[in-house]
Design an enzyme around this catalytic site. Structure first.
Site, mmCIF file in Angstrom:
data_model
loop_
_atom_site.group_PDB
_atom_site.id
_atom_site.type_symbol
_atom_site.label_atom_id
_atom_site.label_comp_id
_atom_site.label_asym_id
_atom_site.label_seq_id
_atom_site.Cartn_x
_atom_site.Cartn_y
_atom_site.Cartn_z
ATOM 1 N N HIS A 96 51.317 31.417 38.941
ATOM 2 C CA HIS A 96 49.963 30.960 39.273
ATOM 3 C C HIS A 96 49.997 29.456 39.589
ATOM 4 O O HIS A 96 48.942 28.818 39.649
ATOM 5 C CB HIS A 96 49.011 31.180 38.092
ATOM 6 C CG HIS A 96 48.687 32.624 37.826
ATOM 7 N ND1 HIS A 96 48.275 33.490 38.811
ATOM 8 C CD2 HIS A 96 48.699 33.351 36.685
ATOM 9 C CE1 HIS A 96 48.047 34.697 38.279
ATOM 10 N NE2 HIS A 96 48.304 34.625 36.997
ATOM 11 N N TRP A 122 48.406 43.339 41.856
ATOM 12 C CA TRP A 122 48.423 44.245 43.011
ATOM 13 C C TRP A 122 49.584 43.860 43.942
ATOM 14 O O TRP A 122 50.373 44.712 44.372
ATOM 15 C CB TRP A 122 47.082 44.112 43.728
ATOM 16 C CG TRP A 122 46.732 45.198 44.686
ATOM 17 C CD1 TRP A 122 47.420 46.370 44.898
ATOM 18 C CD2 TRP A 122 45.607 45.215 45.562
ATOM 19 N NE1 TRP A 122 46.777 47.113 45.851
ATOM 20 C CE2 TRP A 122 45.654 46.424 46.272
ATOM 21 C CE3 TRP A 122 44.558 44.325 45.808
ATOM 22 C CZ2 TRP A 122 44.691 46.763 47.232
ATOM 23 C CZ3 TRP A 122 43.599 44.667 46.749
ATOM 24 C CH2 TRP A 122 43.663 45.874 47.445
ATOM 25 N N ARG A 182 41.843 35.300 47.309
ATOM 26 C CA ARG A 182 40.639 36.147 47.220
ATOM 27 C C ARG A 182 39.406 35.261 47.297
ATOM 28 O O ARG A 182 39.450 34.092 46.858
ATOM 29 C CB ARG A 182 40.671 36.886 45.878
ATOM 30 C CG ARG A 182 39.575 37.889 45.655
ATOM 31 C CD ARG A 182 39.690 38.517 44.264
ATOM 32 N NE ARG A 182 38.848 39.692 44.147
ATOM 33 C CZ ARG A 182 38.673 40.387 43.016
ATOM 34 N NH1 ARG A 182 39.289 40.002 41.898
ATOM 35 N NH2 ARG A 182 37.901 41.446 42.991
ATOM 36 N N GLY A 203 44.368 39.162 42.673
ATOM 37 C CA GLY A 203 45.184 40.256 43.201
ATOM 38 C C GLY A 203 46.665 40.050 42.950
ATOM 39 O O GLY A 203 47.505 40.646 43.639
ATOM 40 N N THR A 204 46.989 39.236 41.955
ATOM 41 C CA THR A 204 48.403 38.957 41.637
ATOM 42 C C THR A 204 49.145 40.249 41.314
ATOM 43 O O THR A 204 50.214 40.532 41.880
ATOM 44 C CB THR A 204 48.502 38.027 40.395
ATOM 45 O OG1 THR A 204 47.410 37.122 40.369
ATOM 46 C CG2 THR A 204 49.811 37.284 40.378
ATOM 47 N N LYS A 236 43.401 36.042 38.883
ATOM 48 C CA LYS A 236 42.372 37.047 39.178
ATOM 49 C C LYS A 236 42.112 37.232 40.673
ATOM 50 O O LYS A 236 41.001 37.573 41.092
ATOM 51 C CB LYS A 236 41.049 36.732 38.444
ATOM 52 C CG LYS A 236 41.191 36.437 36.966
ATOM 53 C CD LYS A 236 42.148 37.321 36.229
ATOM 54 C CE LYS A 236 41.696 38.751 36.098
ATOM 55 N NZ LYS A 236 42.790 39.581 35.478
ATOM 56 N N SER A 266 35.789 37.816 38.169
ATOM 57 C CA SER A 266 36.950 38.441 37.535
ATOM 58 C C SER A 266 37.495 37.548 36.409
ATOM 59 O O SER A 266 37.873 38.042 35.343
ATOM 60 C CB SER A 266 38.022 38.708 38.598
ATOM 61 O OG SER A 266 39.036 39.522 38.093
HETATM 62 P P1 A3P Z 1 38.330 42.715 39.201
HETATM 63 O O1 A3P Z 1 38.258 42.024 37.870
HETATM 64 O O2 A3P Z 1 37.352 42.170 40.198
HETATM 65 O O3 A3P Z 1 38.248 44.198 39.095
HETATM 66 P P2 A3P Z 1 45.094 39.494 38.947
HETATM 67 O O4 A3P Z 1 46.143 40.530 39.009
HETATM 68 O O5 A3P Z 1 45.353 38.305 39.810
HETATM 69 O O6 A3P Z 1 44.766 39.151 37.538
HETATM 70 O O7 A3P Z 1 43.778 40.134 39.607
HETATM 71 C C1 A3P Z 1 43.025 41.076 38.929
HETATM 72 C C2 A3P Z 1 41.998 41.675 39.867
HETATM 73 O O8 A3P Z 1 42.666 42.534 40.815
HETATM 74 C C3 A3P Z 1 41.008 42.544 39.103
HETATM 75 O O9 A3P Z 1 39.770 42.421 39.834
HETATM 76 C C4 A3P Z 1 41.627 43.920 39.278
HETATM 77 O O10 A3P Z 1 40.735 44.982 39.054
HETATM 78 C C5 A3P Z 1 42.083 43.835 40.734
HETATM 79 N N1 A3P Z 1 43.079 44.838 41.106
HETATM 80 C C6 A3P Z 1 44.218 45.177 40.467
HETATM 81 N N2 A3P Z 1 44.847 46.175 41.110
HETATM 82 C C7 A3P Z 1 44.081 46.483 42.193
HETATM 83 C C8 A3P Z 1 44.193 47.453 43.253
HETATM 84 N N3 A3P Z 1 45.208 48.294 43.339
HETATM 85 N N4 A3P Z 1 43.205 47.472 44.179
HETATM 86 C C9 A3P Z 1 42.169 46.621 44.118
HETATM 87 N N5 A3P Z 1 42.015 45.688 43.157
HETATM 88 C C10 A3P Z 1 42.958 45.612 42.189
#
Ligand code: A3P
Length: 302
Positions: free
Chosen positions: A111, A52, A133, A49-50, A47, A141
């Site tokens: 992870h 992303w 993060r 930004g993986t 959670k 998250s």
């Molecule tokens: P939130 O739950 O705070 O919205 P992971 O991919 O590690 O599981 O992380 C998920 C988090 O990254 C979620 O945060 C998700 O909404 C956020 N996320 C995914 N794509 C994103 C983007 N393009 N810009 C910003 N946040 C993003």
């Protein structure tokens, strides 16, 4: 009394707790996994930004057809190293055994803590893009993920926060992130922060491309960036996996009922909507104590 949902049990491996689809058979093969020079690991605490970062890495290495590549399921483009196929049932082979025969260049998500990465990756073979993060937004998250993912125990906010603070060392944000940070100057590892990506997405596309030795034109950088914005990734079922109809049926039924998506809010500072003043005080004191020995800091406001 509310009936607890039937969720798979966690299991312990080398002092760390894992949940399916992480595969015990897969974990056993990680240490000796043969890394290739052009392998790229996208690593992050859950959670953080993986997805992303996976999206950026996948697009900058694809060279062209960014919108088309974006439509391919993220799990196919950047498979999860230590997992088994989520839809493959209990006997699904670990992804790592499939990766052994996959063509180069291989992109992989993990992870795992630094110390649990493949030995050759720790020795500098291949490249690692690490995304971190701020922990207050991470725990929020994580909590929302537990509410929407049928494989996870939907703990209350209070229970989830306690669990996050009292995680064993091998799972603790306060051990895992500083351990990666200690490698920030190694030339095979790029350490980036979610909050910095929010401020300058395009700059991070350029930075990640340079780190991976890819040359993109300004126009290509613009195209990659356009496919990596929050809105683009929210609307794309290949990245917002809870909009993938099969995944929704198999894993995200609770999310559908509760109106929570995988690509959820994407904010810096959402923690303000969750922490009570007492919880914040306790969390920040804990954070200060644990981070006293490091120079790693995070912004937590937009
Ligand atoms: P939130 O739950 O705070 O919205 P992971 O991919 O590690 O599981 O992380 C998920 C988090 O990254 C979620 O945060 C998700 O909404 C956020 N996320 C995914 N794509 C994103 C983007 N393009 N810009 C910003 N946040 C993003």
């Amino acid at each position: 009394m509310a009936v607890k949902p039937n969720v798979p049990s966690p299991f312990c491996f080398q002092g760390a707790w894992f949940f399916p689809p992480v595969s015990p058979r897969g974990l056993e093969q990680v240490e000796s996994f043969e890394v290739r020079d052009d392998d790229v690991f996208v690593s992050a605490f859950p959670k953080s930004g993986t997805t992303w970062t996976q999206q950026i890495v996948s697009l900058v290495t694809s060279g062209s057809n960014f919108s088309e590549v974006s439509k391919i399921d993220m799990n196919k483009r950047v498979p999860w190293l230590e997992s088994a196929d989520l839809l493959g049932g209990p006997d699904a082979p670990p992804i790592i055994s499939v990766l052994k025969d996959s063509p180069s260049p291989r992109l992989m998500k993990t992870h795992l803590s630094y110390g649990m990465l493949p030995k050759q990756a720790r020795e500098g073979k291949g490249k690692i893009v690490y995304c971190a993060r701020n922990p207050k937004d991470v725990v929020v998250s994580v909590h929302n993920m537990a509410q929407m993912n049928d494989l996870l125990d939907p703990l209350s906010w209070e229970e989830g926060l306690e669990k996050f603070l009292s995680a064993p060392p091998a799972n603790s944000w306060w051990n895992v992130i500083p351990e990666y940070w200690r490698h920030k100057d190694d030339d095979y590892l790029l350490f980036i922060k979610y909050e910095d990506m929010k401020k300058d997405l395009r700059g991070h596309v350029v930075k990640i491309a340079e780190f991976l030795g890819r040359t993109l034109t300004a126009e290509q950088v613009d195209e990659v960036t356009a496919n990596c914005t929050f809105t683009a990734m929210k609307e794309n079922p290949a990245t917002n996996v809870s909009r993938n109809p099969i995944m929704q049926e198999k894993v995200f039924k609770r999310g559908r009922e509760r109106g929570i998506e995988f690509v959820r809010k994407g904010k810096v500072g959402d923690w303000r909507n969750w922490f009570s003043p007492q919880q914040l005080e306790k969390f920040e004191a804990f954070h200060r104590e644990k981070m006293a020995g490091t120079d790693l800091t995070f912004e937590d406001e937009e």
